[in-house]
Design a protein around this motif. Structure first.
Motif, PDB file in Angstrom:
ATOM      1  N   THR A  95       2.361   9.731  -2.772  1.00 52.54           N
ATOM      2  CA  THR A  95       1.501  10.367  -1.766  1.00 52.54           C
ATOM      3  C   THR A  95       0.374  11.141  -2.430  1.00 52.54           C
ATOM      4  OG1 THR A  95       3.355  10.555  -0.219  1.00 52.54           O
ATOM      5  CG2 THR A  95       1.451  11.968   0.178  1.00 52.54           C
ATOM      6  N   THR A  96       0.712  11.895  -3.470  1.00 48.57           N
ATOM      7  CA  THR A  96      -0.309  12.662  -4.185  1.00 48.57           C
ATOM      8  C   THR A  96      -1.274  11.732  -4.907  1.00 48.57           C
ATOM      9  OG1 THR A  96       1.274  14.457  -4.500  1.00 48.57           O
ATOM     10  CG2 THR A  96      -0.683  14.492  -5.879  1.00 48.57           C
ATOM     11  N   VAL A  97      -0.739  10.675  -5.505  1.00 47.78           N
ATOM     12  CA  VAL A  97      -1.591   9.709  -6.206  1.00 47.78           C
ATOM     13  C   VAL A  97      -2.582   9.076  -5.231  1.00 47.78           C
ATOM     14  CG1 VAL A  97      -1.633   7.489  -7.409  1.00 47.78           C
ATOM     15  CG2 VAL A  97       0.065   9.217  -8.041  1.00 47.78           C
ATOM     16  N   LYS A  98      -2.092   8.617  -4.088  1.00 48.92           N
ATOM     17  CA  LYS A  98      -2.961   7.990  -3.092  1.00 48.92           C
ATOM     18  C   LYS A  98      -4.037   8.959  -2.619  1.00 48.92           C
ATOM     19  CE  LYS A  98       0.465   4.769  -1.168  1.00 48.92           C
ATOM     20  NZ  LYS A  98       1.329   4.478   0.015  1.00 48.92           N
ATOM     21  N   TYR A  99      -3.663  10.217  -2.437  1.00 43.45           N
ATOM     22  CA  TYR A  99      -4.640  11.186  -1.948  1.00 43.45           C
ATOM     23  C   TYR A  99      -5.737  11.421  -2.987  1.00 43.45           C
ATOM     24  CZ  TYR A  99      -6.578  15.126   0.561  1.00 43.45           C
ATOM     25  OH  TYR A  99      -7.435  15.956   1.240  1.00 43.45           O
ATOM     26  N   CYS A 100      -5.348  11.504  -4.246  1.00 48.52           N
ATOM     27  CA  CYS A 100      -6.350  11.660  -5.308  1.00 48.52           C
ATOM     28  C   CYS A 100      -7.277  10.449  -5.352  1.00 48.52           C
ATOM     29  CB  CYS A 100      -5.672  11.844  -6.660  1.00 48.52           C
ATOM     30  SG  CYS A 100      -4.960  13.481  -6.926  1.00 48.52           S
ATOM     31  N   GLN A 101      -6.707   9.264  -5.213  1.00 48.60           N
ATOM     32  CA  GLN A 101      -7.518   8.052  -5.207  1.00 48.60           C
ATOM     33  C   GLN A 101      -8.479   8.037  -4.026  1.00 48.60           C
ATOM     34  OE1 GLN A 101      -4.274   5.207  -5.367  1.00 48.60           O
ATOM     35  NE2 GLN A 101      -4.505   4.924  -7.581  1.00 48.60           N
ATOM     36  N   GLN A 102      -8.009   8.502  -2.882  1.00 40.25           N
ATOM     37  CA  GLN A 102      -8.881   8.578  -1.702  1.00 40.25           C
ATOM     38  C   GLN A 102     -10.009   9.586  -1.903  1.00 40.25           C
ATOM     39  OE1 GLN A 102      -6.172   9.541   1.472  1.00 40.25           O
ATOM     40  NE2 GLN A 102      -5.235   7.511   1.500  1.00 40.25           N
ATOM     41  N   ILE A 108      -3.448  12.009 -13.483  1.00 40.08           N
ATOM     42  CA  ILE A 108      -2.535  11.602 -14.543  1.00 40.08           C
ATOM     43  C   ILE A 108      -1.158  12.132 -14.159  1.00 40.08           C
ATOM     44  CG2 ILE A 108      -2.048  11.660 -17.016  1.00 40.08           C
ATOM     45  CD1 ILE A 108      -4.971  12.319 -17.511  1.00 40.08           C
ATOM     46  N   PRO A 109      -0.363  11.309 -13.474  1.00 36.24           N
ATOM     47  CA  PRO A 109       0.952  11.777 -13.029  1.00 36.24           C
ATOM     48  C   PRO A 109       1.996  11.644 -14.136  1.00 36.24           C
ATOM     49  CG  PRO A 109       0.587   9.574 -12.203  1.00 36.24           C
ATOM     50  CD  PRO A 109      -0.665   9.967 -12.956  1.00 36.24           C
ATOM     51  N   GLY A 110       3.063  12.413 -14.018  1.00 35.24           N
ATOM     52  CA  GLY A 110       4.116  12.403 -15.011  1.00 35.24           C
ATOM     53  C   GLY A 110       5.149  11.324 -14.769  1.00 35.24           C
ATOM     54  N   VAL A 111       5.558  10.671 -15.869  1.00 36.71           N
ATOM     55  CA  VAL A 111       6.632   9.681 -15.824  1.00 36.71           C
ATOM     56  C   VAL A 111       7.489   9.851 -17.072  1.00 36.71           C
ATOM     57  CG1 VAL A 111       5.231   7.992 -14.556  1.00 36.71           C
ATOM     58  CG2 VAL A 111       5.297   7.923 -17.056  1.00 36.71           C
ATOM     59  N   ASN A 112       8.716   9.367 -17.033  1.00 38.27           N
ATOM     60  CA  ASN A 112       9.540   9.420 -18.246  1.00 38.27           C
ATOM     61  C   ASN A 112      10.532   8.266 -18.344  1.00 38.27           C
ATOM     62  OD1 ASN A 112      11.448  10.152 -16.367  1.00 38.27           O
ATOM     63  ND2 ASN A 112      12.213  11.918 -17.521  1.00 38.27           N
ATOM     64  N   ASN A 113      10.283   7.199 -17.544  1.00 39.03           N
ATOM     65  CA  ASN A 113      11.166   6.035 -17.642  1.00 39.03           C
ATOM     66  C   ASN A 113      10.436   4.783 -17.178  1.00 39.03           C
ATOM     67  OD1 ASN A 113      11.697   5.452 -14.729  1.00 39.03           O
ATOM     68  ND2 ASN A 113      12.558   7.527 -14.777  1.00 39.03           N
ATOM     69  N   PRO A 114      10.971   3.600 -17.514  1.00 41.15           N
ATOM     70  CA  PRO A 114      10.285   2.348 -17.187  1.00 41.15           C
ATOM     71  C   PRO A 114      10.004   2.155 -15.698  1.00 41.15           C
ATOM     72  CG  PRO A 114      11.998   1.947 -18.811  1.00 41.15           C
ATOM     73  CD  PRO A 114      12.177   3.358 -18.350  1.00 41.15           C
ATOM     74  N   SER A 115      10.944   2.521 -14.849  1.00 42.46           N
ATOM     75  CA  SER A 115      10.750   2.296 -13.408  1.00 42.46           C
ATOM     76  C   SER A 115       9.538   3.060 -12.884  1.00 42.46           C
ATOM     77  CB  SER A 115      12.004   2.708 -12.634  1.00 42.46           C
ATOM     78  OG  SER A 115      13.097   1.888 -12.978  1.00 42.46           O
ATOM     79  N   LEU A 116       9.383   4.286 -13.322  1.00 40.26           N
ATOM     80  CA  LEU A 116       8.238   5.083 -12.873  1.00 40.26           C
ATOM     81  C   LEU A 116       6.927   4.537 -13.429  1.00 40.26           C
ATOM     82  CD1 LEU A 116       9.715   8.688 -13.149  1.00 40.26           C
ATOM     83  CD2 LEU A 116       9.241   7.386 -11.066  1.00 40.26           C
ATOM     84  N   VAL A 117       6.951   4.066 -14.665  1.00 39.47           N
ATOM     85  CA  VAL A 117       5.750   3.452 -15.240  1.00 39.47           C
ATOM     86  C   VAL A 117       5.317   2.259 -14.395  1.00 39.47           C
ATOM     87  CG1 VAL A 117       4.779   2.230 -17.218  1.00 39.47           C
ATOM     88  CG2 VAL A 117       6.240   4.223 -17.597  1.00 39.47           C
ATOM     89  N   GLU A 118       6.275   1.425 -14.015  1.00 40.48           N
ATOM     90  CA  GLU A 118       5.936   0.237 -13.231  1.00 40.48           C
ATOM     91  C   GLU A 118       5.418   0.603 -11.842  1.00 40.48           C
ATOM     92  OE1 GLU A 118       8.742  -2.961 -13.285  1.00 40.48           O
ATOM     93  OE2 GLU A 118       9.157  -2.721 -15.428  1.00 40.48           O
ATOM     94  N   GLN A 119       5.986   1.641 -11.238  1.00 42.10           N
ATOM     95  CA  GLN A 119       5.487   2.086  -9.934  1.00 42.10           C
ATOM     96  C   GLN A 119       4.053   2.597 -10.049  1.00 42.10           C
ATOM     97  OE1 GLN A 119       8.295   4.568  -7.568  1.00 42.10           O
ATOM     98  NE2 GLN A 119       9.819   3.965  -9.090  1.00 42.10           N
ATOM     99  N   ALA A 120       3.771   3.302 -11.134  1.00 39.98           N
ATOM    100  CA  ALA A 120       2.417   3.814 -11.348  1.00 39.98           C
ATOM    101  C   ALA A 120       1.432   2.667 -11.578  1.00 39.98           C
ATOM    102  CB  ALA A 120       2.408   4.771 -12.537  1.00 39.98           C
ATOM    103  N   MET A 121       1.854   1.680 -12.357  1.00 39.45           N
ATOM    104  CA  MET A 121       1.001   0.519 -12.591  1.00 39.45           C
ATOM    105  C   MET A 121       0.704  -0.215 -11.292  1.00 39.45           C
ATOM    106  SD  MET A 121       2.633  -0.986 -16.145  1.00 39.45           S
ATOM    107  CE  MET A 121       1.580  -2.445 -16.123  1.00 39.45           C
ATOM    108  N   GLU A 122       1.687  -0.271 -10.413  1.00 39.17           N
ATOM    109  CA  GLU A 122       1.517  -0.947  -9.118  1.00 39.17           C
ATOM    110  C   GLU A 122       0.414  -0.287  -8.304  1.00 39.17           C
ATOM    111  OE1 GLU A 122       2.568  -3.973  -6.365  1.00 39.17           O
ATOM    112  OE2 GLU A 122       3.163  -3.667  -8.453  1.00 39.17           O
ATOM    113  N   MET A 123       0.178   0.997  -8.561  1.00 38.55           N
ATOM    114  CA  MET A 123      -0.868   1.720  -7.834  1.00 38.55           C
ATOM    115  C   MET A 123      -2.186   1.743  -8.596  1.00 38.55           C
ATOM    116  SD  MET A 123       1.207   4.861  -6.053  1.00 38.55           S
ATOM    117  CE  MET A 123      -0.191   5.189  -4.978  1.00 38.55           C
ATOM    118  N   GLY A 124      -2.254   0.952  -9.657  1.00 36.01           N
ATOM    119  CA  GLY A 124      -3.517   0.813 -10.371  1.00 36.01           C
ATOM    120  C   GLY A 124      -3.765   1.834 -11.461  1.00 36.01           C
ATOM    121  N   LEU A 125      -2.743   2.610 -11.804  1.00 33.54           N
ATOM    122  CA  LEU A 125      -2.919   3.630 -12.833  1.00 33.54           C
ATOM    123  C   LEU A 125      -2.684   3.039 -14.221  1.00 33.54           C
ATOM    124  CD1 LEU A 125      -1.027   6.593 -11.128  1.00 33.54           C
ATOM    125  CD2 LEU A 125      -3.492   6.172 -11.157  1.00 33.54           C
TER     126      LEU A 125
END
Length: 207
Positions: A95-102, A108-125
Motif C-alpha cells: 500500500t505504501t509502495v503504491k502510494y509513493c508510485q502514485q 526504497i522499502p525494506g526486505v530480508n528474504n526472497p519472498s519479499l524481494v520477489e513481491q517488490a520486483m512484481e511492483m517494479g522496484l
C-alpha cells in the motif's frame, strides 16, 4: 542529471537520523555537508522529522535527503511536502509502495528474504533496503540474495565501521545506511565538533 542510485553510490554511506529538535537540523546538515556526507535519511521515529527535513532542504537545496521509517500515506505526504528526494520504509508494505508510485516519489522499502524481494520486483522496484541487515544474516544472506535477483540493495541495521566495507564490496550494494557517525546524544547536546570528527572519519574507513 544523476539518478538517485548514482547519487547514493557516490556517497556510499547514508546517515540515518532520529532528530528530536528540528531547530538543530540545519547545523546537523552543515556538519554532514562540510565533512563529506551530504546526505541524510531523517526517520519519522520522532515528531520533529518533517520540520527537520524542511529546514535541511531550505538551507542545503543540493543535499540528498530521504525520509525514513515511513509507515503511512500521511507520512509520505509529509515527506513530499518537506522536500525529500526519496522515501525509505523498514518493511515492504504494498500500500505504501503504491502510494509513493502514485505520488511520483522513489521508495526504497525494506526486505530480508526472497519472498519479499520477489513481491517488490512484481511492483517494479529494483532498489531495496536490506533490513535489519545484521540480524537477518548479514553479508552472507545478502550475497545469497544478490546471486539470484537483479536488485540493488541498501543494507541498514547493524552496519558499523567494522563491517561496512564487507557490505560495500558486494557489487549489488549501492550504499549502506548507518547511525554510528551521528549519535543522538551528540545531536541533542549540540556537540558539533565531535559529530564533525565522526562524520569526517567515515571517508577514512571506506576502502
Amino acid at each position: 542529471m544523476k539518478t538517485l542510485n548514482q547519487r547514493l553510490n557516490e556517497i556510499k554511506v547514508v546517515p540515518v537520523i532520529a532528530i528530536h529538535d528540528a531547530d538543530k537540523a540545519v547545523k546537523l546538515a552543515q556538519v554532514l555537508v562540510e565533512n563529506g556526507l551530504p546526505c541524510a535519511e531523517v526517520t519519522f521515529r520522532t515528531p520533529a522529522a518533517a520540520q527537520a527535513i524542511k529546514n535541511m532542504r531550505a538551507a542545503y537545496p543540493e543535499m540528498l535527503i530521504g525520509s525514513g521509517t515511513v509507515l503511512t500515506a500521511k507520512q509520505v505526504d509529509e515527506s513530499i511536502e518537506a522536500g525529500v528526494d526519496f522515501v525509505v520504509s523498514p518493511g515492504f508494505n504494498p500500500t505504501t509502495v503504491k502510494y509513493c508510485q502514485q505520488r511520483g516519489v522513489p521508495i526504497i522499502p525494506g526486505v530480508n528474504n526472497p519472498s519479499l524481494v520477489e513481491q517488490a520486483m512484481e511492483m517494479g522496484l529494483d532498489t531495496l533496503k536490506f533490513f535489519p541487515a545484521e540480524p537477518s544474516g548479514g553479508v552472507n544472506m545478502l550475497k545469497a540474495l544478490t546471486a539470484v535477483y537483479p536488485i540493488t540493495f541498501m543494507p541498514t541495521g547493524g552496519v558499523n565501521p567494522k563491517n561496512v566495507n564487507d557490505y560495500l564490496a558486494i557489487p549489488a550494494v549501492i550504499a549502506c545506511g548507518g547511525t554510528w557517525m551521528i549519535p543522538n546524544d551528540l545531536i541533542d547536546n549540540e556537540k558539533w565538533d565531535e559529530l564533525a570528527k565522526l562524520v569526517a572519519e567515515v571517508s577514512t574507513i571506506l576502502k
